[in-house]
Design an enzyme around this catalytic site. Structure first.
Site: not given
Length: 903
Positions: A465, A468, A564
């Protein structure tokens, strides 16, 4: 996951205003004419007369422009037919090598060699070409349907056409009256426009963005730069970058489809008006791939041949999964598992978010709330029950001086650098360094850390996770740096936020002196690659990796969830286009957080969401810290719906798994838009609220509150309800039908011409795999029916490679007069025989009223036996249009060929 949510309000607006205090000047101030470029004229051209598969040209700048930096004076353009169904157009600086994704990162055809130091010999060869003065120079091959045309005007342009229909697929011909249609090539600004044929073109892809429709709406800017922005925010750049689109044409041949990939890892805006598509890219080269199709499935097959086929997923990954950010201790995990068991709702995988870590440090366990001895016992009990356990990893490595992972990382020098020393960011543990996954030693480091953790706790998969990369701070830009502050501002976060905002600075450096500016969008891809490789090496089993950030080709390594989202009806709607997008992008194992991640869900929303989410390829309930608990057993109505829809999902597990086999073999998605199976039905092009699993199972969910019916589109054919075989819909041509959808029901139909091999309901995939098979045969009015089944042990690294470790079966059914014949064609049946799998029951749908079935025979090998009539049932459907026939007690070995004749 769960980053402190940027409000996209006051904070963003403040940064937005600051940007204009420090950024470059506007276009009009830079150029009094407001023109950012004047295009190029062709200096020389050469077509390979031998293979007739390549063309090279040298376009020279028409006129300098001062906007966004100095123009590159001389370009090299190479058009090449790399295969009969793929054409590549590569445009770059003719004199200097520029950044492009190296072949060792994304393996494809070898890039052309670097230009020579002296181009004089090249010029002599090209200038002698007699074609230079022609207005249109063609690259065409008799075996390919694609034609490249160099438009030798000033400025020059090019087109890609389909020979068989004379349709122009990509039209970069400049409009002399509109400078925005000219090719512009500046160091940090590449600009290319293609005109489109208006309403004939239906465009899909160009992600990652949340949106209510699968087909792209006109007049929007699609920004591609990986960012930690909740997917509950529509129409902004999210976690991944996928500069690929599919164009389905409604004429001259309805359903004729092609694909376009711009292989570029830099940030970009893609402006789509409906009549034009314009790329505005802040670095790299223009490297376009055109895929001929002409069917949607063929386009994806051709596309994934370039970027890589999807990785096979373990069988267990298709079971239902439960997660939450905010499971506070191991006892809460145990309670959730027990809650599912008590409610008799299938639970395959239990997940834990960052809660399990010691001070949010990767590869550690909280000694108080998740002590090692208790966690080992918990995981061992899961494994005894046939269940699995997955945990999260974030890329940020705490700089705590006593943290052993940090110490080893420093020893092996694996971290990203800025100004010659490891770049210091901040995430959940506080100050962190980030591994540089371009560095060879990072693979060794990452593998070793995973090995140490697996030795500590034998988890079954890893969830990567925040990759990015997400950063809780925005480092100040280096003064004067055009990497940290590029001249052209992409529409980052929908408000042109600086690209340095809440991530790694673009001036950070990767191994090989590659700036983060160029590889920012690749970080999640690179982390997934090393994580998958590590798990294969350490476990010698098929790994399960779930990544939030992705790039073209990430499907080779990872599954994806849509990030999300929020517990809203809008987010329920967004989930279908997002799922379908990732199928196009070569990442078929995808799903959204069921019941919603952010905010408090409601009983009705959660009930409708599990009805839909049970048919996502990746099916997981996940919620955020501070929200109400939303496990499916919390409400009885939700639990009842979960038992019903997950019961159907688990009977369809062999079908899901066979679709996974097909995906890893040729790239075709598991969840598909309706036009994949019905490309000539123009009405399917705009459908975003329904989807197909495979080619013939259609899911039509309720997406609005307070309704008990749904209006669904049915393409031509007979469709049968998978919950109640006596219900059907007949569409002689495609039509909309209003279906009953009471609170506990979702409509799932199978079309005529399909055969499904199913197994029994169970609480785990392990238990389901031990049940007998049920063959559902849906007879067709238009010919034979077909189905396929692939099975192996579910964990071997490859699928269908090692003979004797898998079984593949083709089923065929046809009817004539009063006879129905069902046969199987088995490849490598030994594995199925070793598992003692049998087909116990065959159900036949689609037999017309009046069909008389008096008996049946079964042939296996050289032996034909007469069937037991007492095992044969035949009942009319609710409309009196069809009969439902069922034969039970067959006990046919799945791994042996058979012929079943009903008469």
């Amino acid at each position: 996951m769960k980053k402190k949510i940027p409000s996209l309000a006051l904070g963003i607006l403040l940064v937005f205003l600051l940007q204009y205090l420090v950024a470059g000047i506007s276009t009009s101030e830079n150029d009094p004419e407001g023109v950012i470029g004047y295009g190029y004229k062709v200096k020389s051209v050469k077509v390979d007369s031998g293979t007739r598969r390549s063309l090279t040209a040298l376009p020279q700048l028409v006129k300098n422009s001062s906007v966004y930096g100095p123009d590159i004076q001389l370009l090299s353009i190479t058009a090449s037919l790399e295969s009969n169904d793929r054409l590549r157009v590569r445009i770059t600086d003719a004199k200097h090598r520029r950044w492009e994704i190296p072949d060792n990162i994304l393996h494809r055809h070898q890039p052309p060699p670097p230009p020579p130091h002296s181009l004089s010999s090249l010029y002599r060869t090209l200038l002698s070409s007699p074609t230079t003065n022609r207005r249109k120079i063609l690259l065409s091959h008799p075996n390919s349907d694609l034609t490249f045309s160099l438009i030798n005007t000033t400025p020059f342009g090019f087109t890609i056409s389909r020979k068989s229909t004379h349709d122009v697929l990509f039209d970069a011909t400049p409009d002399p009256t509109n400078p925005n249609t000219f090719l512009i090539f500046i160091d940090q600004y590449l600009h290319l426009t293609s005109s489109l044929p208006g309403t004939r073109a239906h465009i899909y892809g160009l992600g990652e963005h949340s949106k209510p429709t699968f087909q792209l709406a006109h007049n929007q800017t699609l920004t591609m730069r990986a960012a930690d922005i909740p997917s509950s925010n529509p129409d902004v750049n999210l976690y991944g970058s996928h500069p690929f689109y599919m164009d389905v044409r409604s004429s001259p041949v309805a359903g004729s489809t092609h694909g376009v990939l711009l292989l570029n890892s830099n940030g970009m805006d893609v402006e789509y008006t409906g009549n034009r598509i314009t790329y505005k890219v802040i670095g790299g080269i223009i490297d376009l791939y055109f895929f001929a199709g002409p069917s949607p499935g063929q386009v994806v097959e051709q596309f994934t041949r370039v970027i890589g086929r999807p990785a096979p997923m373990p069988y267990w990954a298709f079971g239902f999964q439960q997660c939450r950010y905010g499971y506070h201790d191991v006892y809460e995990l145990q309670s959730v598992v027990a809650g599912y068991a008590k409610a008799k709702i299938p639970l395959e995988v239990m997940w834990t978010d960052i809660d399990y870590m010691d001070a949010y440090k990767d590869f550690t366990l909280d000694p108080v709330n998740f002590p090692l001895d208790k966690m080992k016992k918990f995981v061992n009990n899961l494994h005894k029950n046939g269940q699995k356990y997955v945990v999260i990893l974030d890329p940020g490595i705490s700089t705590n001086k006593t943290y052993e992972t940090y110490i080893r990382g420093m020893k092996h020098d694996v971290f990203l650098k800025r100004n010659g020393k490891p770049y210091l960011g901040s995430v959940w543990p506080g100050p962190v360094y980030f591994p540089d996954f371009l560095k060879p030693s990072a693979l060794t480091f990452w593998t070793d850390e995973i090995k140490r953790f697996l030795n500590l706790l034998p988890v079954d998969g890893l969830w990567i996770d925040m990759n990015e990369i997400s950063n809780f701070i925005s480092s100040p830009p280096i003064p004067g740096s055009t990497l940290d502050n590029p001249p052209y501002k992409i529409n980052n976060s929908g408000v042109m936020l600086p690209i340095i905002n809440k991530t790694i600075p673009p001036t950070a450096m990767h191994y090989g002196d590659i700036p983060e500016y160029n590889v920012h969008n690749l970080f999640g891809y690179l982390e997934a690659r090393v994580t998958r490789a590590a798990l294969i090496k350490l476990t010698e089993k098929r790994p399960f990796v779930l990544s939030r950030s992705t790039f073209s080709g990430s499907g080779k390594y990872t599954a994806h969830w849509t990030g999300d989202n929020a517990a809203t009806w809008n987010d329920l709607v967004y989930s279908i286009p997002s799922m379908l997008d990732f199928g196009l992008f070569g990442i078929p194992m995808v799903g959204a957080d069921i019941c919603g991640f952010l905010g408090n869900t409601t009983e009705e929303l959660c009930r409708r969401w599990i009805q839909l989410g049970a048919f996502y390829p990746f099916s997981r309930d996940h919620s955020s810290l501070g929200t109400t608990y939303q496990e499916l057993y919390r409400w009885e109505s939700v639990a009842a719906s979960a038992r019903k829809v997950l019961g159907l999902r688990y009977t369809l597990l062999p079908y899901f798994y066979t679709l996974m086999y097909e995906a890893q073999l040729n790239g075709i998605p598991i969840a598909r838009p309706l036009f994949f199976s019905f490309p000539d039905d123009i009405k399917t092009y705009g459908i975003s609220s329904q989807f197909l699993l495979g080619k013939g199972v259609m899911v039509s969910p309720v997406l609005k509150p307070g309704v008990v019916s749904v209006t669904a589109y049915f393409p031509r054919g007979n469709w049968f309800d998978l919950f109640d075989y006596t219900r059907s819909v007949t569409a002689s041509t495609g039509r909309y039908v209003t279906l009953s959808a009471p609170p506990d029901h979702i409509n799932v139909h199978i079309q005529e011409g399909n055969i499904l091999a199913m197994q029994g309901k169970a609480m785990t995939t392990q238990a389901a795999r031990k049940t007998p098979f049920h063959l559902l045969v849906v007879m067709s009015d238009c010919g034979a029916s077909f189905g396929e089944l692939f099975l192996d042990d579910g964990v071997e690294v490859t699928m269908g490679v090692n003979r004797g470790k898998w079984t593949f079966v083709k089923f065929i059914a046809a009817s004539a007069k009063q006879t129905c014949i069902i046969t199987s064609d088995v490849v490598s049946g030994e594995f199925a025989v070793s598992q003692k799998w049998v087909i116990d029951k065959v159900t036949i749908l689609g037999l017309r009223k009046g069909t008389k079935i008096n008996g049946y025979t079964v042939r296996t090998g050289a032996v034909t036996r007469k069937g037991d009539k007492s095992k044969l049932k035949s009942t009319p459907d609710r409309k009196g249009e069809f009969i439902v026939a069922e034969i039970s007690g067959l006990n046919l070995l799945l791994g042996r060929e058979f012929k079943l004749v009903l008469h």
